[in-house]
Design a protein around this motif. Sequence first.
Motif, PDB file in Angstrom:
ATOM      1  N   ARG A 248     -42.682  -7.635 -33.248  1.00  0.00           N
ATOM      2  CA  ARG A 248     -42.845  -6.195 -33.016  1.00  0.00           C
ATOM      3  C   ARG A 248     -44.290  -5.782 -33.277  1.00  0.00           C
ATOM      4  NH1 ARG A 248     -37.799  -5.673 -35.568  1.00  0.00           N
ATOM      5  NH2 ARG A 248     -38.733  -4.895 -37.490  1.00  0.00           N
ATOM      6  N   VAL A 249     -44.899  -6.361 -34.305  1.00  0.00           N
ATOM      7  CA  VAL A 249     -46.302  -6.057 -34.600  1.00  0.00           C
ATOM      8  C   VAL A 249     -47.186  -6.442 -33.417  1.00  0.00           C
ATOM      9  CG1 VAL A 249     -48.264  -6.605 -36.094  1.00  0.00           C
ATOM     10  CG2 VAL A 249     -45.985  -6.289 -37.096  1.00  0.00           C
ATOM     11  N   GLU A 250     -46.943  -7.622 -32.841  1.00  0.00           N
ATOM     12  CA  GLU A 250     -47.723  -8.050 -31.680  1.00  0.00           C
ATOM     13  C   GLU A 250     -47.565  -7.082 -30.506  1.00  0.00           C
ATOM     14  OE1 GLU A 250     -49.983 -10.181 -31.253  1.00  0.00           O
ATOM     15  OE2 GLU A 250     -49.558 -12.182 -32.023  1.00  0.00           O
ATOM     16  N   ILE A 251     -46.338  -6.623 -30.283  1.00  0.00           N
ATOM     17  CA  ILE A 251     -46.102  -5.691 -29.172  1.00  0.00           C
ATOM     18  C   ILE A 251     -46.777  -4.354 -29.450  1.00  0.00           C
ATOM     19  CG2 ILE A 251     -44.323  -4.435 -27.889  1.00  0.00           C
ATOM     20  CD1 ILE A 251     -42.458  -6.825 -28.375  1.00  0.00           C
ATOM     21  N   VAL A 252     -46.657  -3.858 -30.677  1.00  0.00           N
ATOM     22  CA  VAL A 252     -47.322  -2.601 -31.034  1.00  0.00           C
ATOM     23  C   VAL A 252     -48.833  -2.742 -30.883  1.00  0.00           C
ATOM     24  CG1 VAL A 252     -47.829  -1.026 -32.952  1.00  0.00           C
ATOM     25  CG2 VAL A 252     -45.476  -1.781 -32.549  1.00  0.00           C
ATOM     26  N   LYS A 253     -49.365  -3.908 -31.260  1.00  0.00           N
ATOM     27  CA  LYS A 253     -50.802  -4.142 -31.125  1.00  0.00           C
ATOM     28  C   LYS A 253     -51.238  -4.000 -29.672  1.00  0.00           C
ATOM     29  CE  LYS A 253     -54.414  -7.515 -32.260  1.00  0.00           C
ATOM     30  NZ  LYS A 253     -54.713  -8.794 -32.942  1.00  0.00           N
ATOM     31  N   ALA A 254     -50.446  -4.575 -28.759  1.00  0.00           N
ATOM     32  CA  ALA A 254     -50.771  -4.462 -27.338  1.00  0.00           C
ATOM     33  C   ALA A 254     -50.659  -3.025 -26.857  1.00  0.00           C
ATOM     34  CB  ALA A 254     -49.866  -5.377 -26.519  1.00  0.00           C
TER      35      ALA A 254
ATOM     36  N   THR B  24     -33.156 -11.293 -30.712  1.00  0.00           N
ATOM     37  CA  THR B  24     -33.304 -11.387 -29.259  1.00  0.00           C
ATOM     38  C   THR B  24     -32.718 -10.157 -28.582  1.00  0.00           C
ATOM     39  OG1 THR B  24     -33.305 -13.802 -29.251  1.00  0.00           O
ATOM     40  CG2 THR B  24     -32.624 -12.704 -27.213  1.00  0.00           C
ATOM     41  N   GLN B  25     -31.539  -9.731 -29.003  1.00  0.00           N
ATOM     42  CA  GLN B  25     -30.927  -8.544 -28.419  1.00  0.00           C
ATOM     43  C   GLN B  25     -31.780  -7.303 -28.667  1.00  0.00           C
ATOM     44  OE1 GLN B  25     -28.322  -8.541 -26.309  1.00  0.00           O
ATOM     45  NE2 GLN B  25     -28.539 -10.760 -26.523  1.00  0.00           N
ATOM     46  N   GLU B  26     -32.386  -7.222 -29.856  1.00  0.00           N
ATOM     47  CA  GLU B  26     -33.272  -6.095 -30.150  1.00  0.00           C
ATOM     48  C   GLU B  26     -34.482  -6.105 -29.214  1.00  0.00           C
ATOM     49  OE1 GLU B  26     -34.317  -6.374 -34.252  1.00  0.00           O
ATOM     50  OE2 GLU B  26     -32.261  -6.076 -34.977  1.00  0.00           O
ATOM     51  N   LEU B  27     -35.032  -7.296 -28.966  1.00  0.00           N
ATOM     52  CA  LEU B  27     -36.188  -7.398 -28.080  1.00  0.00           C
ATOM     53  C   LEU B  27     -35.829  -6.991 -26.658  1.00  0.00           C
ATOM     54  CD1 LEU B  27     -39.117  -8.219 -27.477  1.00  0.00           C
ATOM     55  CD2 LEU B  27     -38.267 -10.536 -27.052  1.00  0.00           C
ATOM     56  N   LEU B  28     -34.681  -7.432 -26.162  1.00  0.00           N
ATOM     57  CA  LEU B  28     -34.272  -7.060 -24.809  1.00  0.00           C
ATOM     58  C   LEU B  28     -34.114  -5.543 -24.697  1.00  0.00           C
ATOM     59  CD1 LEU B  28     -31.679  -9.859 -23.922  1.00  0.00           C
ATOM     60  CD2 LEU B  28     -34.118  -9.778 -23.426  1.00  0.00           C
TER      61      LEU B  28
END
Length: 523
Positions: free
Chosen positions: A163-169, A191-195
């Motif tokens: 999640r940190v990586e995604i927020v960073k982007a 995985t379900q949370e990411l989807l």
Amino acid sequence: MKSLSWPYRIREIPLKLELRGITKRFGDLVANDHIDITVEPGEVHALLGENGAGKSTLMNQLYGLLQPDEGQILVNDEPLVFRSPRDAIAAGIGMVHQHFMLVPVFTVAENIALGSEETRGGPLGWLDRRRSRRDVIETSERYGLPVDPDALVEDLPVGAQQRVEIVKALTRDVDLLILDEPTAVLTPQETQELLAVMRSLTAMGKSIVFITHKLKEVKAIADRITVVRRGKIVGTASPDTSEEELAALMVGRAVSLEVSKTPAEPGRSVLKLSGLVVDDDRGVRAVDGVDLEVRAGEVLGIAGVQGNGQTELVEAVMGLRELRAGTVELDNESLATLSTKRILRAGVGYVPEDRSHDGVVKEFSIAENLILDMYDRPPFGNAFKIDLGSVGTNAKERVEQFDIRCMSPDNAVGTLSGGNQQKVVVAREMSRPLRLLIASQPTRGVDVGSIEFIHGRIIHERDQGTAVLVVSSELDEVVGLADRIAVMYRGRVLAIVSPDTPREELGLLMAGITGNAREEETE
């Protein structure tokens, strides 16, 4: 064709991406061979392929980490040249790598600020930490990605680090997000949370390139699917394409998605755990009085939501974690006082759940990693020297036998894809006589063709009379491989059941609800 300079922006929302004839060579190896892909605004475009098919190489060119030898990248129909990730970000493209690019000892806010630091007092001033925290909080709230800006990254579970990586982007205001094997190290729940996050991002107009080899996830989330095999596009598909068809496109042949095995013929007790008690790294009880037995010629699978003591149990057996109470015996001999090296030498094979940390030395060559626990024993060497000829011969045989995709066995294992690193570990551990094989998450990050092969090797070990203990967060894998299933919950074994137990009952047990499953008597 334009080259970008920071903070140059050319795009308008929505963003359309097109790759035309992208070709990348490394010596004689053609990693990408005239790739054509179009990603439309607001879609999840899945890039599906085997380990080593060239998916990550292609995306590294899109993100400016590599430059193509031939072809064009177009954003909103305008050809661009990306000399660095900054250029890609300026064009609205962000990337979350398979191996996270985070500094463990930094906080979340510090990691997200890296590369685009806001300073106070001019260019040579100090980091504006309040601004960094505010950016993290605003972005995480806007996209529904809760992260603690003050938490140290090394203290976060893998799902939270992603999640940190995604927020960073997203703090870079990107409109297209590349997710490179994002579920390779996630639990099913993560995985379900990411989807769900991916669905919310596309609903906001973002586009996603989803690099994976997992068929169920592709069918669950993708709008379009492009299949890559050995550097070439071999087909496109829609999400309603069957898993069997997608697997055949990936591998180039029919793939069995079921484990093929005959009934087990269990023999003597090989591994016996009695009253096992183990603490985790924080000193909290992780394994609480476990009794288990694994017999020669059978696969005992451990099922359970990750984090219920499976990791600590395996580490205790392998001498990597101290026992607080209880015994661990191999053929009636105690392992409690033995080092991990001596346990391996006693005929125990070990596939660890975290290959990067415990399975390979990334700076060592593939050939060296294939003999990590045998380098000082014939035919590879002794206490004084290593026989490089034997090491090289062994490497060539294992690379071919286990289909390890590499340019040369002399290359560093860190240059391989995650799935091929896993094959190196499996090849090393299953290429010597074993009394006991412990396989923890044996196919994590591995494609369907390699999963079929690894499953076949595990069953082969069983049929040779080896006792096999399999730990997996993939319930399908446990059910397919196991002759008996032990379900763990909060450090205890709630039941030992048959693999034909209904999934509903297994699910209840994994949630800590007992009373319905058909428990078996253990001998």
